[in-house]
Design a protein around this motif. Sequence first.
Motif, PDB file in Angstrom:
ATOM      1  N   PHE A 276     -23.346  28.653   6.326  1.00 50.88           N
ATOM      2  CA  PHE A 276     -23.723  29.977   5.841  1.00 50.88           C
ATOM      3  C   PHE A 276     -22.518  30.723   5.284  1.00 50.88           C
ATOM      4  N   SER A 277     -21.384  30.561   5.920  1.00 48.60           N
ATOM      5  CA  SER A 277     -20.162  31.210   5.459  1.00 48.60           C
ATOM      6  C   SER A 277     -19.757  30.699   4.079  1.00 48.60           C
ATOM      7  N   VAL A 278     -19.833  29.392   3.883  1.00 43.36           N
ATOM      8  CA  VAL A 278     -19.487  28.795   2.587  1.00 43.36           C
ATOM      9  C   VAL A 278     -20.451  29.277   1.508  1.00 43.36           C
ATOM     10  N   VAL A 279     -21.741  29.336   1.822  1.00 45.12           N
ATOM     11  CA  VAL A 279     -22.735  29.801   0.855  1.00 45.12           C
ATOM     12  C   VAL A 279     -22.452  31.248   0.459  1.00 45.12           C
ATOM     13  N   LYS A 280     -22.228  32.111   1.437  1.00 41.76           N
ATOM     14  CA  LYS A 280     -21.975  33.528   1.142  1.00 41.76           C
ATOM     15  C   LYS A 280     -20.690  33.717   0.348  1.00 41.76           C
ATOM     16  N   ASP A 281     -19.610  33.044   0.779  1.00 44.32           N
ATOM     17  CA  ASP A 281     -18.327  33.201   0.090  1.00 44.32           C
ATOM     18  C   ASP A 281     -18.389  32.662  -1.337  1.00 44.32           C
ATOM     19  N   SER A 282     -19.021  31.516  -1.521  1.00 51.05           N
ATOM     20  CA  SER A 282     -19.117  30.918  -2.856  1.00 51.05           C
ATOM     21  C   SER A 282     -19.945  31.782  -3.793  1.00 51.05           C
ATOM     22  N   MET A 283     -21.057  32.296  -3.293  1.00 51.30           N
ATOM     23  CA  MET A 283     -21.909  33.128  -4.138  1.00 51.30           C
ATOM     24  C   MET A 283     -21.235  34.458  -4.452  1.00 51.30           C
ATOM     25  N   ALA A 284     -20.436  34.981  -3.516  1.00 47.01           N
ATOM     26  CA  ALA A 284     -19.704  36.218  -3.761  1.00 47.01           C
ATOM     27  C   ALA A 284     -18.662  36.024  -4.862  1.00 47.01           C
ATOM     28  N   GLU A 285     -18.178  34.792  -5.019  1.00 49.95           N
ATOM     29  CA  GLU A 285     -17.211  34.473  -6.071  1.00 49.95           C
ATOM     30  C   GLU A 285     -17.897  34.110  -7.385  1.00 49.95           C
ATOM     31  N   GLY A 286     -19.225  34.135  -7.404  1.00 49.55           N
ATOM     32  CA  GLY A 286     -19.962  33.866  -8.633  1.00 49.55           C
ATOM     33  C   GLY A 286     -20.396  32.425  -8.816  1.00 49.55           C
ATOM     34  N   GLU A 287     -20.174  31.592  -7.815  1.00 46.32           N
ATOM     35  CA  GLU A 287     -20.572  30.187  -7.911  1.00 46.32           C
ATOM     36  C   GLU A 287     -22.009  30.022  -7.418  1.00 46.32           C
ATOM     37  N   ASN A 288     -22.758  29.155  -8.083  1.00 43.50           N
ATOM     38  CA  ASN A 288     -24.089  28.797  -7.620  1.00 43.50           C
ATOM     39  C   ASN A 288     -23.985  27.517  -6.800  1.00 43.50           C
ATOM     40  N   ILE A 289     -24.925  27.310  -5.879  1.00 47.11           N
ATOM     41  CA  ILE A 289     -24.904  26.138  -5.018  1.00 47.11           C
ATOM     42  C   ILE A 289     -26.194  25.356  -5.223  1.00 47.11           C
ATOM     43  N   TYR A 290     -26.044  24.063  -5.504  1.00 52.32           N
ATOM     44  CA  TYR A 290     -27.190  23.197  -5.756  1.00 52.32           C
ATOM     45  C   TYR A 290     -27.234  22.109  -4.687  1.00 52.32           C
ATOM     46  N   VAL A 291     -28.343  22.046  -3.942  1.00 48.62           N
ATOM     47  CA  VAL A 291     -28.537  21.031  -2.918  1.00 48.62           C
ATOM     48  C   VAL A 291     -29.707  20.158  -3.370  1.00 48.62           C
ATOM     49  N   ARG A 292     -29.396  18.955  -3.830  1.00 44.86           N
ATOM     50  CA  ARG A 292     -30.417  18.053  -4.360  1.00 44.86           C
ATOM     51  C   ARG A 292     -31.499  17.784  -3.318  1.00 44.86           C
ATOM     52  N   GLY A 293     -32.751  17.917  -3.709  1.00 49.03           N
ATOM     53  CA  GLY A 293     -33.878  17.678  -2.819  1.00 49.03           C
ATOM     54  C   GLY A 293     -34.235  18.869  -1.953  1.00 49.03           C
ATOM     55  N   PHE A 294     -33.434  19.948  -2.013  1.00 44.70           N
ATOM     56  CA  PHE A 294     -33.714  21.137  -1.205  1.00 44.70           C
ATOM     57  C   PHE A 294     -33.914  22.360  -2.079  1.00 44.70           C
ATOM     58  N   GLY A 295     -32.900  22.703  -2.880  1.00 43.87           N
ATOM     59  CA  GLY A 295     -33.034  23.853  -3.760  1.00 43.87           C
ATOM     60  C   GLY A 295     -31.692  24.384  -4.212  1.00 43.87           C
ATOM     61  N   SER A 296     -31.734  25.517  -4.895  1.00 44.31           N
ATOM     62  CA  SER A 296     -30.534  26.116  -5.464  1.00 44.31           C
ATOM     63  C   SER A 296     -30.381  27.555  -4.985  1.00 44.31           C
ATOM     64  N   PHE A 297     -29.157  27.889  -4.596  1.00 46.08           N
ATOM     65  CA  PHE A 297     -28.799  29.266  -4.291  1.00 46.08           C
ATOM     66  C   PHE A 297     -28.100  29.788  -5.530  1.00 46.08           C
ATOM     67  N   VAL A 298     -28.700  30.775  -6.205  1.00 48.15           N
ATOM     68  CA  VAL A 298     -28.149  31.251  -7.466  1.00 48.15           C
ATOM     69  C   VAL A 298     -28.024  32.774  -7.453  1.00 48.15           C
ATOM     70  N   ASN A 299     -27.092  33.268  -8.264  1.00 44.53           N
ATOM     71  CA  ASN A 299     -26.937  34.699  -8.476  1.00 44.53           C
ATOM     72  C   ASN A 299     -27.763  35.083  -9.686  1.00 44.53           C
ATOM     73  N   LYS A 300     -28.676  36.032  -9.511  1.00 41.53           N
ATOM     74  CA  LYS A 300     -29.481  36.504 -10.635  1.00 41.53           C
ATOM     75  C   LYS A 300     -28.963  37.853 -11.087  1.00 41.53           C
ATOM     76  N   LYS A 301     -28.870  38.015 -12.392  1.00 43.15           N
ATOM     77  CA  LYS A 301     -28.367  39.256 -12.956  1.00 43.15           C
ATOM     78  C   LYS A 301     -29.525  40.236 -13.143  1.00 43.15           C
ATOM     79  N   ARG A 302     -29.341  41.438 -12.644  1.00 38.07           N
ATOM     80  CA  ARG A 302     -30.308  42.509 -12.845  1.00 38.07           C
ATOM     81  C   ARG A 302     -29.736  43.461 -13.896  1.00 38.07           C
ATOM     82  N   ALA A 303     -30.520  43.787 -14.876  1.00 39.09           N
ATOM     83  CA  ALA A 303     -30.066  44.633 -15.982  1.00 39.09           C
ATOM     84  C   ALA A 303     -29.920  46.086 -15.529  1.00 39.09           C
ATOM     85  N   LYS A 304     -29.137  46.828 -16.284  1.00 36.46           N
ATOM     86  CA  LYS A 304     -28.978  48.262 -16.042  1.00 36.46           C
ATOM     87  C   LYS A 304     -30.325  48.938 -16.289  1.00 36.46           C
ATOM     88  N   LYS A 305     -30.682  49.886 -15.417  1.00 35.52           N
ATOM     89  CA  LYS A 305     -31.967  50.565 -15.595  1.00 35.52           C
ATOM     90  C   LYS A 305     -31.893  51.985 -15.056  1.00 35.52           C
TER      91      LYS A 305
END
Length: 99
Positions: free
Chosen positions: A29-58
Motif C-alpha cells: 500500500f505504501s508503494v502504491v500511494k507513494d508511486s501514485m503521488a509521484e504521478g506514476e500509474n501501476i499496472y498489475v496484469r490479471g488484476f487491474g490498474s491504479f491510475v491518476n485521473k485528471k479532473r478539469a478546472k470547473k
Amino acid sequence: MTKADVISEISEKTGIDKADVTATVEAFFSVVKDSMAEGENIYVRGFGSFVNKKRAKKIARNISKNTAIVIDEHFVPSFKPSKVFVEKIKSSNKISEEV
C-alpha cells in the motif's frame, strides 16, 4: 472484508506468519500511494490498474451561500479492473445469488 481479514486469509493460505504478511501488505500500500503521488500509474496484469485521473478546472456552486467557487484542475486516484478480474466477478455464483 477488512485489511485484517485479508491479512488473516493470506496467512492461512500461504502459511506465512501474520506479522510478515502485515509488513508485506503495508509495504504494498505504501508503494502504491507513494508511486501514485509521484504521478506514476501501476499496472498489475490479471488484476487491474491504479491510475491518476485528471479532473478539469470547473466552477462549483455553494447553494446555501449562493456563491461560486473555482475548483482548479487536479488528479484523483482511480482503479480500473482487468478483463480477467471483471469476468471472474461476472461469473461468480455467490454474487448472483445475493442479488
